[in-house]
Scaffold this active site. Sequence first.
Site, PDB file in Angstrom:
ATOM      1  NE  ARG A  87      -4.116  -1.794   0.263  1.00  0.00           N
ATOM      2  CZ  ARG A  87      -4.164  -3.075  -0.109  1.00  0.00           C
ATOM      3  NH1 ARG A  87      -3.140  -3.632  -0.732  1.00  0.00           N
ATOM      4  NH2 ARG A  87      -5.247  -3.787   0.101  1.00  0.00           N
ATOM      5  CB  SER A 146      -8.828  -1.660   4.364  1.00  0.00           C
ATOM      6  OG  SER A 146      -9.091  -2.929   3.846  1.00  0.00           O
ATOM      7  CD  GLU A 162      -6.009   0.662   2.229  1.00  0.00           C
ATOM      8  OE1 GLU A 162      -7.010   1.041   1.595  1.00  0.00           O
ATOM      9  OE2 GLU A 162      -5.662  -0.521   2.344  1.00  0.00           O
TER      10      GLU A 162
HETATM   11  N1  EPU Z   1     -10.437 -10.675  10.384  1.00  0.00           N
HETATM   12  C1  EPU Z   1     -11.048 -10.716  11.616  1.00  0.00           C
HETATM   13  N2  EPU Z   1     -12.126  -9.911  11.822  1.00  0.00           N
HETATM   14  C2  EPU Z   1     -12.619  -9.100  10.870  1.00  0.00           C
HETATM   15  C3  EPU Z   1     -11.979  -9.059   9.615  1.00  0.00           C
HETATM   16  C4  EPU Z   1     -10.875  -9.862   9.398  1.00  0.00           C
HETATM   17  O1  EPU Z   1     -10.645 -11.463  12.509  1.00  0.00           O
HETATM   18  O2  EPU Z   1     -13.618  -8.426  11.138  1.00  0.00           O
HETATM   19  C5  EPU Z   1      -9.303 -11.598  10.126  1.00  0.00           C
HETATM   20  C6  EPU Z   1      -9.764 -12.725   9.196  1.00  0.00           C
HETATM   21  O3  EPU Z   1     -10.258 -13.777   9.898  1.00  0.00           O
HETATM   22  C7  EPU Z   1      -8.514 -13.083   8.447  1.00  0.00           C
HETATM   23  C8  EPU Z   1      -7.707 -11.814   8.462  1.00  0.00           C
HETATM   24  O4  EPU Z   1      -8.290 -10.928   9.415  1.00  0.00           O
HETATM   25  O5  EPU Z   1      -7.796 -14.059   9.143  1.00  0.00           O
HETATM   26  C9  EPU Z   1      -7.579 -11.176   7.113  1.00  0.00           C
HETATM   27  O6  EPU Z   1      -8.849 -10.733   6.679  1.00  0.00           O
HETATM   28  P1  EPU Z   1      -9.189 -10.513   5.142  1.00  0.00           P
HETATM   29  O7  EPU Z   1      -8.850 -11.743   4.364  1.00  0.00           O
HETATM   30  O8  EPU Z   1     -10.578 -10.024   5.067  1.00  0.00           O
HETATM   31  O9  EPU Z   1      -8.174  -9.430   4.648  1.00  0.00           O
HETATM   32  P2  EPU Z   1      -7.688  -8.039   5.282  1.00  0.00           P
HETATM   33  O10 EPU Z   1      -6.267  -8.219   5.667  1.00  0.00           O
HETATM   34  O11 EPU Z   1      -8.616  -7.553   6.312  1.00  0.00           O
HETATM   35  C10 EPU Z   1      -6.771  -7.128   3.024  1.00  0.00           C
HETATM   36  C11 EPU Z   1      -6.849  -5.840   2.262  1.00  0.00           C
HETATM   37  C12 EPU Z   1      -8.168  -5.764   1.497  1.00  0.00           C
HETATM   38  C13 EPU Z   1      -8.276  -6.966   0.568  1.00  0.00           C
HETATM   39  C14 EPU Z   1      -8.182  -8.247   1.408  1.00  0.00           C
HETATM   40  C15 EPU Z   1      -8.210  -9.503   0.577  1.00  0.00           C
HETATM   41  C16 EPU Z   1      -5.533  -4.251   3.563  1.00  0.00           C
HETATM   42  C17 EPU Z   1      -5.544  -3.062   4.460  1.00  0.00           C
HETATM   43  N3  EPU Z   1      -6.714  -4.708   3.167  1.00  0.00           N
HETATM   44  O12 EPU Z   1      -7.787  -7.071   4.020  1.00  0.00           O
HETATM   45  O13 EPU Z   1      -8.133  -4.598   0.695  1.00  0.00           O
HETATM   46  O14 EPU Z   1      -9.495  -6.970  -0.145  1.00  0.00           O
HETATM   47  O15 EPU Z   1      -6.933  -8.239   2.160  1.00  0.00           O
HETATM   48  O16 EPU Z   1      -6.979  -9.691  -0.029  1.00  0.00           O
HETATM   49  O17 EPU Z   1      -4.457  -4.742   3.212  1.00  0.00           O
HETATM   50  C18 EPU Z   1      -8.634  -2.274   0.795  1.00  0.00           C
HETATM   51  O18 EPU Z   1      -7.424  -2.095   0.709  1.00  0.00           O
HETATM   52  O19 EPU Z   1      -9.450  -1.322   0.861  1.00  0.00           O
HETATM   53  C19 EPU Z   1      -9.122  -3.642   0.832  1.00  0.00           C
HETATM   54  C20 EPU Z   1     -10.421  -3.930   1.001  1.00  0.00           C
END
Ligand code: EPU
Length: 341
Positions: A164, A238, A334
Site C-alpha cells: 500500500r 479498509s 490507509e
Molecule cells: N479478520 C477478523 N475480523 C474481521 C476481519 C478480518 O478477525 O472483522 C481476520 C480474518 O479472519 C482473516 C484476516 O483478518 O484471518 C484477514 O482478513 P481478510 O482476508 O478479510 O483481509 P484483510 O487483511 O482484512 C486485506 C486488504 C483488502 C483486501 C483483502 C483480501 C488491507 C488493508 N486490506 O484485508 O483490501 O481486499 O486483504 O486480499 O491490506 C482495501 O485495501 O481497501 C481492501 C479492502
Amino acid sequence: MEIIENASLVNFNTFRIHCKAKILAIIRNPNDLSFLMDYIQKNYLQYYILGGGSNILFTEDYDGIIIKNDIKGVRIIESTNENVLLDIAAGEDWSRIVEISIKNKFYGFENLAAIPGSVGAAPVQNIGAYGVEQKDFFHSLIYYDISESQLVELSNDDCKFNYRDSIFKNELKNKAIITNVRYKLNKKPILNLSYNELKNEIQKFLVVEPTPEYIYNTIKRLRSRKLPDLAKLPNAGSFFKNPIVSKEKFDEVYQKYPNMPFFVLNNEMIKIPAGWLIEQCGWKGKRIGDVGVFDRHALIIVNYGNATGKDILHLAQQIKKSVEDRFGIILENEVNIVGSN
Ligand code: EPU
C-alpha cells in the site's frame, strides 16, 4: 476541462460526505494540465489530485482546487504470443478495466476484481487483494510533473512499490498527476491461488482446474460476501493498513493471544490483520449515530446516512486508541484524510 465553482463533492467520494470544493476542475485531456497547473502556481492556490474518490475522507470543505482526473482511453501498445502491453488512461475505472481484460482473455488482474477506484490511483497505493498487487503486472506510467511542468515516464522499479505504498505517497506526494498507466498482462493464464480464503472457496466447490474467468467470478462473490455494497453503505474499503511488526513485538502479543492470525513476511517482519485487532477490541458491528464499523468486516467504517467526515475520523481515532491501549500496536490509516482533525 470543466470548471465548477463551489462544487459539491458528494458524488466524488465513496464515503458520500457532503462537502464542497472552492473549485472542482475535471480534466479530460492531458493537454489541459500545464494550463491548469500554471494557473494554480501563479495564484498560489492549494490543490488536491483526486482519483476515483474511493480511498479518501474529507473532514471539511476544501478551500482550493480539487483536480479530478477523468482522462479516458485504453489501447494496446504491443502484443506477442505470450503477453499484451496495455496503455490505460488514469481516469478509467479500475474494475471496468479488469472486466474488459478478462473478456479479451488478457490475464493477471482476476484477483483484483471489483476494487473500486480509478486506474490512476492504483499505483499510488499499490492496490492489492487476494495475494496479488497491481505491481505484479505494472510495466510503467506517465505522469505530469508539477514542478518541472513536463510529462515523465517511470518504470516499475522507479515507482518504489511496497505494501500500500509507492513513490507517489512519499517523494512525489502531491507533485505528480498520473496520466497513463501501462500493464503487461498474460495471454496464457497463470493463476495465483496463494490466498487461503480463495483456495478454500475453490476446494469447497471441488473445482479441479479453475479458469481465470472462474477466479474472477469467485473473487467478486467473496468480496460481495464480506464487503459492504457501496451503493447502500458508503465506505472507503479498509480504513487502516494491516500493521507490520517486528518478530519481537509479534512474540509478545502472540503469547497472550495464540489465536491471532498472522502472515510472516520475512525473518524479521510479520503482518497482523488490523480487522482481527479491531474485532478483539469489540468494535465489529458497533454503531454511533450515523457512523459504524461494518458487522461483517471490522476494518471497514461505514456511513449509515448523514455522517460527517469528522464523525468518521473521530470513530477511527477511538478505534486506533483502543488497539494501541490493548495491543501496543499503532494502526496507520490507509484512507487519505483531507482537511483538519
Ligand atoms: N479478520 C477478523 N475480523 C474481521 C476481519 C478480518 O478477525 O472483522 C481476520 C480474518 O479472519 C482473516 C484476516 O483478518 O484471518 C484477514 O482478513 P481478510 O482476508 O478479510 O483481509 P484483510 O487483511 O482484512 C486485506 C486488504 C483488502 C483486501 C483483502 C483480501 C488491507 C488493508 N486490506 O484485508 O483490501 O481486499 O486483504 O486480499 O491490506 C482495501 O485495501 O481497501 C481492501 C479492502
